[in-house]
Design a protein around this motif. Structure first.
Motif, short mmCIF file in Angstrom:
data_model
loop_
_atom_site.label_atom_id
_atom_site.label_comp_id
_atom_site.label_asym_id
_atom_site.label_seq_id
_atom_site.Cartn_x
_atom_site.Cartn_y
_atom_site.Cartn_z
N GLY A 146 0.86 -1.18 0.00
CA GLY A 146 0.00 0.00 0.00
C GLY A 146 0.89 1.23 0.00
O GLY A 146 2.08 1.14 -0.26
N PRO A 147 0.36 2.41 0.31
CA PRO A 147 1.17 3.62 0.31
C PRO A 147 2.26 3.56 1.37
O PRO A 147 2.01 3.11 2.48
CB PRO A 147 0.19 4.74 0.61
CG PRO A 147 -1.13 4.12 0.81
CD PRO A 147 -1.02 2.65 0.63
N ASP A 148 3.46 3.97 1.01
CA ASP A 148 4.57 3.98 1.97
C ASP A 148 4.53 5.28 2.75
O ASP A 148 4.93 6.33 2.27
CB ASP A 148 5.89 3.83 1.23
CG ASP A 148 7.05 3.58 2.18
OD1 ASP A 148 6.88 3.77 3.40
OD2 ASP A 148 8.13 3.19 1.70
N LEU A 149 4.05 5.23 3.98
CA LEU A 149 3.88 6.42 4.80
C LEU A 149 5.18 6.92 5.41
O LEU A 149 5.20 7.98 6.02
CB LEU A 149 2.85 6.14 5.90
CG LEU A 149 1.47 5.71 5.39
CD1 LEU A 149 0.55 5.38 6.55
CD2 LEU A 149 0.87 6.78 4.52
N TRP A 150 6.28 6.17 5.25
CA TRP A 150 7.56 6.62 5.77
C TRP A 150 8.33 7.47 4.78
O TRP A 150 9.24 8.18 5.14
CB TRP A 150 8.43 5.44 6.17
CG TRP A 150 8.07 4.89 7.51
CD1 TRP A 150 7.40 5.54 8.50
CD2 TRP A 150 8.34 3.59 8.00
NE1 TRP A 150 7.24 4.72 9.58
CE2 TRP A 150 7.81 3.52 9.31
CE3 TRP A 150 8.98 2.48 7.51
CZ2 TRP A 150 7.91 2.38 10.09
CZ3 TRP A 150 9.07 1.36 8.29
CH2 TRP A 150 8.54 1.30 9.57
N LEU A 151 7.98 7.39 3.51
CA LEU A 151 8.68 8.19 2.52
C LEU A 151 8.26 9.65 2.64
O LEU A 151 7.11 9.95 2.93
CB LEU A 151 8.35 7.71 1.10
CG LEU A 151 8.91 6.36 0.70
CD1 LEU A 151 8.43 6.00 -0.71
CD2 LEU A 151 10.42 6.37 0.73
N PRO A 152 9.21 10.57 2.42
CA PRO A 152 8.83 11.98 2.46
C PRO A 152 7.91 12.32 1.28
O PRO A 152 7.95 11.68 0.25
CB PRO A 152 10.16 12.73 2.35
CG PRO A 152 11.14 11.73 1.82
CD PRO A 152 10.61 10.37 2.17
N ALA A 153 7.12 13.34 1.48
CA ALA A 153 6.21 13.77 0.42
C ALA A 153 7.04 14.30 -0.77
O ALA A 153 8.07 14.94 -0.56
CB ALA A 153 5.29 14.86 0.93
N PRO A 154 6.62 14.01 -1.99
CA PRO A 154 7.37 14.51 -3.14
C PRO A 154 7.32 16.03 -3.21
O PRO A 154 6.33 16.65 -2.85
CB PRO A 154 6.66 13.88 -4.35
CG PRO A 154 5.35 13.39 -3.85
CD PRO A 154 5.45 13.25 -2.36
N THR A 155 8.43 16.61 -3.64
CA THR A 155 8.47 18.06 -3.79
C THR A 155 8.08 18.43 -5.22
O THR A 155 8.48 17.77 -6.16
CB THR A 155 9.88 18.60 -3.48
OG1 THR A 155 10.81 17.94 -4.30
CG2 THR A 155 10.23 18.40 -2.03
N PRO A 156 7.27 19.47 -5.36
CA PRO A 156 6.82 19.86 -6.70
C PRO A 156 7.93 20.42 -7.57
O PRO A 156 8.92 20.81 -7.19
CB PRO A 156 5.74 20.90 -6.45
CG PRO A 156 5.81 21.25 -5.02
CD PRO A 156 6.70 20.28 -4.34
#
Length: 47
Positions: free
Chosen positions: A37-47
């Motif tokens: 499922g979604p990896d909640l440990w990864l940082p949010a992508p930067t635009p």
């Protein structure tokens, strides 16, 4: 037979285990996990 730690443990449990490993000196790069499922440990992508 399921392998302990690979049975879809809840995220709070996995966070606690990861924190304990880090506190006893295990390098973060040596801690492995699988995500289903979604990896909640990864940082949010930067635009």
């Amino acid at each position: 037979m399921r392998h302990p730690g690979r049975d879809g443990a809840p995220l709070p449990f996995r966070r606690e285990v990861r924190g304990a490993l880090l506190r006893v000196g295990v390098p973060a790069a040596r801690i492995r996990y699988e995500v289903f499922g979604p990896d909640l440990w990864l940082p949010a992508p930067t635009p």
